[in-house]
Scaffold this active site. Structure first.
Site, PDB file in Angstrom:
ATOM      1  N   CYS A  79       9.237 -44.522 -92.117  1.00 42.79           N
ATOM      2  CA  CYS A  79      10.080 -45.039 -91.025  1.00 42.79           C
ATOM      3  C   CYS A  79       9.363 -46.059 -90.135  1.00 42.79           C
ATOM      4  CB  CYS A  79      10.609 -43.894 -90.169  1.00 42.79           C
ATOM      5  SG  CYS A  79      11.568 -42.712 -91.117  1.00 42.79           S
ATOM      6  N   HIS A 138      12.392 -46.430 -82.996  1.00 38.65           N
ATOM      7  CA  HIS A 138      12.916 -45.904 -84.262  1.00 38.65           C
ATOM      8  C   HIS A 138      14.039 -44.919 -83.929  1.00 38.65           C
ATOM      9  CE1 HIS A 138      13.472 -44.120 -88.049  1.00 38.65           C
ATOM     10  NE2 HIS A 138      12.747 -43.032 -87.834  1.00 38.65           N
ATOM     11  N   ASN A 177      19.363 -41.753 -89.014  1.00 36.56           N
ATOM     12  CA  ASN A 177      18.026 -42.291 -89.251  1.00 36.56           C
ATOM     13  C   ASN A 177      18.043 -43.089 -90.562  1.00 36.56           C
ATOM     14  OD1 ASN A 177      15.351 -42.706 -89.905  1.00 36.56           O
ATOM     15  ND2 ASN A 177      14.685 -40.629 -89.385  1.00 36.56           N
TER      16      ASN A 177
END
Ligand code: COA
Length: 330
Positions: free
Chosen positions: A116, A257, A287
């Site tokens: 990520c 994020h 996500n």
């Protein structure tokens, strides 16, 4: 070779059409809209079509970024793709994107996997290569088709993730003090067991048994990841601010994020920066790993939230654990 400033010339993003709501998920696993919303802030996520590969989503986002930068694919001489869900184990999805997009044959094209945190790692890599003077125009893409590595029977993970792509075009500038003014990348490999896929790699190739046990899918120790995420994102943000002798209050906006609204809220409290400085779209996409920051950055720019002179902080964490922060002066 001279070190030059590196600037973002354009951004673009793409989200697949199919919207998967929390309500729909509650029909397939033992969960509820209320649980998902209160624990993560997620309301829905996008899921790529079966015949829509990672490269297809990347190409859509890249075209929008090129259009925004008023450049053509043929102008690009460096293509860096952050992903952990490439079309194939080999070749690099960057080469497949190069071919689909029409990036020139001589361009340098490669993938990078920092989970990520991938986009922040890729941005730093591309900017360093442009700053060196050896490359002129880079396309940096963060893209994931996480729906292919999610265990749709595991309610502790499947509610959190989604598919999508984001891209940025990078160029050089002779003006000092603008563009990417600093980055802080890091990793703590002692936490590899917090978020991983156990099978399908060289240490444990997939077998009929491992596939039946869905061992090619993501596994996560959610609570521990949560704690580490807050700590490393806070550290990555503080360290870069200290390095540049800046105070958190000087940041115009944070593009974090998008993993969990509660993680973002915790960072907001730790940095003592109000939530209205944070760009949040986790409610709509969940996500999307390496795609999360470039999608959010593109949406923030297109919403007119970023003005010349503004200071933006990108801050990410991911499996590894990897983490990274970047400061951009517009
Ligand atoms: N629906 C309903 N209940 C669920 C559920 C779901 N989708 N997933 C887990 N539960 C249950 C658990 O089984 C547990 O039940 P128990 O108390 O009977 O054992 C209960 O809900 C609480 O689970 P817990 O894990 O303590 O919840 P939490 O408040 O920590 O929230 C996460 C779970 C995953 C949302 C949270 O830990 C998180 O966001 N972690 C970080 C994940 C992340 O960001 N990953 C990506 C990194 S890039």
């Amino acid at each position: 070779m001279p070190i030059r400033s590196t600037v973002i010339l354009g951004t673009g993003s793409y989200a697949p059409e199919r919207v998967l709501t929390n309500g729909e998920l509650s029909h397939t696993v033992d969960t509820s809209d209320e649980w998902i919303r209160t624990r993560s802030g997620i309301r829905e996520r996008r899921i790529a079509a079966p015949d829509e590969a990672t490269s297809d989503m990347a190409v859509q986002a890249a075209r929008r970024a090129l259009e925004d930068a008023r450049l053509a694919a043929a102008d690009i001489d460096l293509l860096v793709v952050a992903t952990m869900t490439p079309d194939l184990p080999m070749p690099a999805v960057a080469c497949i994107i190069q071919q689909k997009l029409g990036v020139r044959t001589a361009a340098a094209c490669f993938d990078l996997n920092a989970a990520c945190s991938g986009f922040v790692y890729a941005l730093d890599t591309a900017c360093a290569m442009i700053a060196s003077g050896r490359y002129q125009k880079a396309l940096v893409i963060g893209v994931e088709k996480l729906s292919t590595i999610v265990d749709w029977q595991d309610r502790t993970t499947c509610v959190l993730f989604g598919d999508g792509a984001g891209a940025a075009v990078i160029g050089a500038s002779s003006e000092p003090g603008i563009g990417l003014i600093g980055t802080r990348l890091g990793a703590s490999g002692d936490s590899v067991d917090l978020l991983y896929i156990s099978h399908g790699g060289s240490s444990a190739p997939s077998t009929a048994e491992s596939i039946a046990a869905r061992a090619h899918c993501m596994r996560m120790k959610g609570k521990e990841v949560f704690k580490q995420a807050v700590r490393v994102m806070d550290d990555a943000a503080r360290e870069i601010l200290e390095q540049h002798q800046l105070h958190a209050d000087q940041i115009s906006h944070v593009i974090p994020h998008q993993a969990n609204l509660r993680i973002i809220e915790a960072i907001s409290q730790y940095l003592e920066l109000p939530m209205d400085r944070f760009f949040v779209n986790v409610d709509r996409y969940g996500n999307t790993s390496a795609a999360s920051i470039p999608i959010a950055l593109d949406e923030a720019r297109r919403a007119g939230r970023i003005k010349p002179g503004d200071l933006t902080l990108l801050v990410a964490f991911g499996a590894g654990l990897t983490y990274g922060s970047a400061l951009i002066r517009w």
